[in-house]
Design an enzyme around this catalytic site. Structure first.
Site, short mmCIF file in Angstrom:
data_model
loop_
_atom_site.label_atom_id
_atom_site.label_comp_id
_atom_site.label_asym_id
_atom_site.label_seq_id
_atom_site.Cartn_x
_atom_site.Cartn_y
_atom_site.Cartn_z
N LYS A 69 6.99 -8.77 -19.02
CA LYS A 69 6.40 -7.48 -19.39
C LYS A 69 5.05 -7.70 -20.07
O LYS A 69 4.08 -7.02 -19.80
CB LYS A 69 7.31 -6.68 -20.34
CG LYS A 69 8.55 -6.11 -19.76
CD LYS A 69 8.36 -4.91 -18.85
CE LYS A 69 8.20 -5.31 -17.42
NZ LYS A 69 9.35 -5.61 -16.63
N CYS B 103 0.85 -1.18 0.00
CA CYS B 103 0.00 0.00 0.00
C CYS B 103 0.89 1.24 0.00
O CYS B 103 2.08 1.17 0.29
CB CYS B 103 -0.86 0.01 1.26
SG CYS B 103 -1.82 -1.50 1.45
N ASN C 240 0.67 -0.41 6.18
CA ASN C 240 1.16 -1.22 5.07
C ASN C 240 1.81 -2.45 5.70
O ASN C 240 2.70 -2.31 6.53
CB ASN C 240 2.21 -0.42 4.27
CG ASN C 240 2.78 -1.20 3.12
OD1 ASN C 240 2.20 -2.18 2.67
ND2 ASN C 240 3.93 -0.76 2.62
N GLY C 241 1.35 -3.65 5.34
CA GLY C 241 1.90 -4.86 5.94
C GLY C 241 0.78 -5.80 6.32
O GLY C 241 -0.37 -5.61 5.91
N LYS D 207 3.78 -1.88 -7.25
CA LYS D 207 5.16 -1.62 -7.68
C LYS D 207 6.18 -2.27 -6.76
O LYS D 207 7.16 -2.85 -7.21
CB LYS D 207 5.37 -0.10 -7.71
CG LYS D 207 6.77 0.34 -8.07
CD LYS D 207 7.00 0.24 -9.54
CE LYS D 207 8.41 0.63 -9.95
NZ LYS D 207 8.77 0.03 -11.23
N TRP E 181 -3.63 -1.82 -1.39
CA TRP E 181 -3.53 -3.07 -2.13
C TRP E 181 -4.04 -4.13 -1.14
O TRP E 181 -3.40 -4.45 -0.16
CB TRP E 181 -2.08 -3.35 -2.52
CG TRP E 181 -1.91 -4.50 -3.44
CD1 TRP E 181 -2.00 -4.48 -4.81
CD2 TRP E 181 -1.60 -5.86 -3.08
NE1 TRP E 181 -1.77 -5.74 -5.31
CE2 TRP E 181 -1.53 -6.60 -4.28
CE3 TRP E 181 -1.40 -6.52 -1.88
CZ2 TRP E 181 -1.26 -7.96 -4.30
CZ3 TRP E 181 -1.13 -7.88 -1.89
CH2 TRP E 181 -1.06 -8.58 -3.10
N HIS F 82 11.38 -29.97 -25.95
CA HIS F 82 11.09 -30.84 -24.81
C HIS F 82 9.69 -30.61 -24.24
O HIS F 82 9.45 -30.91 -23.08
CB HIS F 82 12.15 -30.64 -23.73
CG HIS F 82 13.53 -30.98 -24.23
ND1 HIS F 82 14.05 -32.24 -24.19
CD2 HIS F 82 14.45 -30.20 -24.84
CE1 HIS F 82 15.26 -32.23 -24.72
NE2 HIS F 82 15.53 -31.00 -25.13
N GLU G 120 2.41 -8.83 -17.52
CA GLU G 120 2.07 -7.80 -16.54
C GLU G 120 1.11 -6.76 -17.08
O GLU G 120 0.15 -6.38 -16.41
CB GLU G 120 3.34 -7.02 -16.12
CG GLU G 120 4.14 -7.62 -15.04
CD GLU G 120 5.26 -6.69 -14.64
OE1 GLU G 120 5.29 -6.28 -13.48
OE2 GLU G 120 6.12 -6.35 -15.49
N ARG H 217 1.29 1.98 -6.00
CA ARG H 217 1.53 0.94 -4.98
C ARG H 217 0.28 0.13 -4.66
O ARG H 217 0.38 -0.90 -3.99
CB ARG H 217 2.06 1.59 -3.70
CG ARG H 217 3.41 2.26 -3.89
CD ARG H 217 3.85 2.91 -2.61
NE ARG H 217 4.17 1.94 -1.60
CZ ARG H 217 5.39 1.54 -1.29
NH1 ARG H 217 6.42 2.04 -1.92
NH2 ARG H 217 5.59 0.66 -0.34
N GLU I 246 12.28 -11.82 -19.31
CA GLU I 246 11.86 -10.45 -18.98
C GLU I 246 10.80 -9.96 -19.97
O GLU I 246 9.81 -9.33 -19.57
CB GLU I 246 13.09 -9.54 -18.98
CG GLU I 246 12.82 -8.06 -18.82
CD GLU I 246 12.08 -7.69 -17.54
OE1 GLU I 246 11.95 -8.52 -16.64
OE2 GLU I 246 11.59 -6.55 -17.48
C1 AGP Z 1 8.69 -5.69 -12.79
O1 AGP Z 1 8.05 -5.28 -13.94
C2 AGP Z 1 7.83 -6.09 -11.72
N1 AGP Z 1 6.90 -5.09 -11.38
C3 AGP Z 1 8.43 -6.87 -10.58
O2 AGP Z 1 8.78 -8.11 -11.09
C4 AGP Z 1 9.65 -6.27 -9.84
O3 AGP Z 1 10.76 -6.29 -10.66
C5 AGP Z 1 9.91 -7.10 -8.57
O4 AGP Z 1 8.79 -6.96 -7.73
C6 AGP Z 1 11.17 -6.71 -7.85
O5 AGP Z 1 11.15 -5.39 -7.42
P1 AGP Z 1 12.44 -4.68 -6.86
O6 AGP Z 1 13.40 -4.55 -7.99
O7 AGP Z 1 11.97 -3.35 -6.36
O8 AGP Z 1 12.98 -5.55 -5.78
#
Ligand code: AGP
Length: 616
Positions: A493, A2, A103-104, A611, A77, A512, A496, A27, A489
């Site tokens: 993307k 959050c 947050n937590g 994020k 969140w 495989h 996501e 967030r 990666e």
């Molecule tokens: C990346 O697009 C993601 N949002 C996610 O995988 C991110 O890289 C991951 O949560 C790690 O975050 P950090 O680099 O702040 O540790």
């Protein structure tokens, strides 16, 4: 996950909080709310709404709170309790004596709730957070200061938390606590005002003088400053530092989305990062923040790299750099797995964590495991003063500026550049790199920003591809060698932000199993650049095509052979083999963005994501 913010000052708090919540909305966006209080106490005014910040904004139009100069705000969140107005923060105790945002996760909230209910407390929400307000209320009523009430309450909570609270009985004060690794709290020191928030983005518009709350610390904030205590109530000093990030980097500028802005900023972010870490004449590697780690690099005989998500993919590339440039055996582990193993780390092991935020809970917990095992630690981080940088012996900072898009882009490519610099530094410490090779390697690195700039030239290619393929529901991204993490990666993307089911595969694995998926409706992206074991991946492309599948190939400029073979090609400029992953990453960033737009997805706030992942 959050976003939390607090303000004590002389201006009306509500607009300040709202503006900060815009900076924190990435967030979490299940709900948002604020609570404000006038300087002489009275009643706390709470406004909260389910859904995105716009809903709260609309509700606040009807509120006249211009006299309230203290307040707290939250973007949620959801973890405990579905997204709703009632479950939105802030939460208050029954008598309204304490108002809390959080947050937590309060892991023992069920027991606490049962106990408090038995004592007569009535709960209105389904959240774990509300227990904090009720616990604090009892202490405040018994005459404790708000600071003490929060500190004592924290000692009863299980799990990691970041908490802000205020009370009409003690106006002009906000208290804040950090317990464990649920996310940071940054305190900004302004003129006649203090602002505190989950991250820098929300503080920088008002001040660059900041302090970071460490695990176990509790702070009491008034408009003139802060005092800090540890979990036992003893006063502690928390250093205030000046942050050198331009607040303008927190704005979208001419771009429709932060993600596109951040993709386009990569040449500059890379250039800033590279210039801060290496120089060409004379060829040198600086890594100025390695601190006590510097002197121990020569004795390192094994490296373990850890990270999550995009940062894990950067770590996978960094592993190859360390093996090739420093000749040290290196391995990579997902931080959330590493933390639950009993890793064997000898005295000469180096653990390199990668985390752009420096606040990801699994990375921090994995670092605690490494610390307990006595390993030397270096972290790659984009956030000055973040928690990872405080745990590690040394830091290699990336200079990407603020990254606001939930999908990480410029922090990925700059982390790769930083890992390259660290590998060079290790190579020098091990006596493996001579001056000639060092000069050449540094030159290779300094050519990368320009190549990335050229790879970003033609957005039209991606718009056309998205027009053609936007209905695809599945996608395979193939890569070999250093292009394998690039494929992972790229698939991440795509998943996501465009919600296409995409899988990154080591191309050699295709036969495989995954090859069974291929039919005329199936789309594959092949990273087939010169240094990505091109001849091998060409065979994979042929195998996909033999089964009627369609292939988009990412190729090095002028590769006529693959151009004839694939259905479509995306060209990127040639760079040194080891650095190709940085440039080869760009096409999937842009294709994912174009697909997301074409599919009507919310690029900067993809569903279910946050994020910074500060809860397990
Ligand atoms: C990346 O697009 C993601 N949002 C996610 O995988 C991110 O890289 C991951 O949560 C790690 O975050 P950090 O680099 O702040 O540790």
């Amino acid at each position: 996950m959050c976003g939390i913010v607090g303000y004590v000052g002389t201006e009306p708090a509500a607009p300040v909080l709202l503006s900060a919540l815009h900076d924190l909305e990435y967030r979490g966006y299940d709900s948002a709310g604020i609570a404000v209080l006038e300087p002489d106490g009275g009643v706390v005014s709470i406004t909260k709404r389910e859904g995105k910040l716009a809903n709260l904004e609309a509700a606040l139009n009807a509120l006249d709170a211009s006299a309230a100069t203290t307040g707290i705000g939250h973007t949620r969140w959801a973890t405990h309790g579905r997204p709703s107005d009632i479950n939105a923060h802030p939460h208050r105790s029954c008598a309204g004596e304490v108002v809390v945002i959080h947050n937590g996760i309060v892991e023992n909230y069920a027991e606490l709730r049962a106990r408090l209910r038995a004592e007569g407390h009535e709960f209105v929400s389904e959240t774990d957070t509300e227990t904090i307000a009720h616990l604090m209320e009892g202490l405040v009523k018994s005459g404790r200061s708000l600071l003490d009430a929060l500190r004592i309450t924290c000692s009863q909570l299980e799990g990691s938390q970041a908490i802000l609270a205020m009370s009409p009985t003690q106006p002009g004060i906000i208290v804040a606590a950090r317990v464990g690794n649920a996310g940071g709290i940054v305190l900004g020191y302004g003129k006649d005002e203090m602002v505190l928030a989950s991250d820098l983005a929300a503080v920088l518009p008002r001040t660059r003088q900041v302090a970071f709350l460490a695990d176990g610390q509790v702070a009491e904030i008034t408009k003139t400053g802060a005092r800090y205590v540890n979990e036992h109530g003893s006063p502690v000093d928390v250093p205030v530092r000046e942050i050198d990030i331009d607040p303008a980097s927190a704005l979208k500028g001419q771009y429709p989305h932060f993600m596109l802005k951040e993709i386009m900023e990569q040449p500059e972010s890379l250039s800033d990062t590279i210039q801060s870490l290496v120089s060409q004449e004379p060829p040198e590697v600086h890594c100025a923040d390695l601190g006590p780690a510097e002197a121990r690099l020569a004795s390192i005989d094994r490296v373990v790299l850890i990270g999550m998500g995009t940062s894990l993919h950067a770590a996978m590339i960094g592993r190859r750099f360390i093996e090739e440039l420093a000749g040290i055996p290196a391995e990579v582990d997902n931080a959330s797995e590493f933390r639950y193993r009993d890793p064997i780390l000898g005295p000469n092991a180096l653990v390199v964590s990668v985390s752009q935020s420096g606040e990801t809970v699994d990375v921090l917990e994995a670092m605690n495991v490494a610390r307990a095992a006595g390993a030397l630690q270096v972290t790659i981080c984009n956030t000055q003063g973040a928690q990872t940088t405080r745990v590690a012996h040394g830091t290699v900072y990336t200079r990407a500026g603020l990254e606001r898009g939930v999908a990480s882009t410029k922090c990925f490519t700059t982390a790769i550049a930083a890992l390259y610099a660290l590998a060079l530094r290790l190579g020098l410490a091990k006596g493996r790199l001579g001056p000639g090779e060092l000069r050449e390697r540094i030159q290779d690195l300094t050519r990368v920003p320009d190549a990335v700039g050229r790879a970003l030239d033609d957005m039209g290619v991606y718009t056309r591809l998205a027009d053609q393929y936007h209905e695809a529901e599945h996608l395979l991204v193939l890569g070999r060698g250093l292009a394998f993490p690039v494929a992972l990666e790229g698939a991440l993307k795509m998943k996501e932000i465009s919600y296409v089911h995409a899988e990154g595969y080591a191309a050699g694995e295709m036969k495989h199993g995954p090859i069974a998926l291929i039919d005329p409706s199936f789309l594959t992206v092949a990273i087939a650049t010169t240094h990505a074991l091109r001849s091998k991946i060409v065979s994979n492309i042929e195998q996909v095509q033999a089964r009627g599948g369609r292939v988009i190939a990412v190729i090095t400029e002028g590769d006529a052979h693959v151009t004839r073979l694939a259905d479509q090609c995306i060209e990127i400029p040639a760079v040194a083999p080891l650095l190709e992953p940085i440039v080869a990453t760009v096409p999937m960033q842009l294709l994912s963005y174009a697909m997301a737009l074409r599919r009507g997805c919310d690029v900067d706030q993809p569903r279910n994501l946050a994020k910074t992942v500060t809860v397990e």
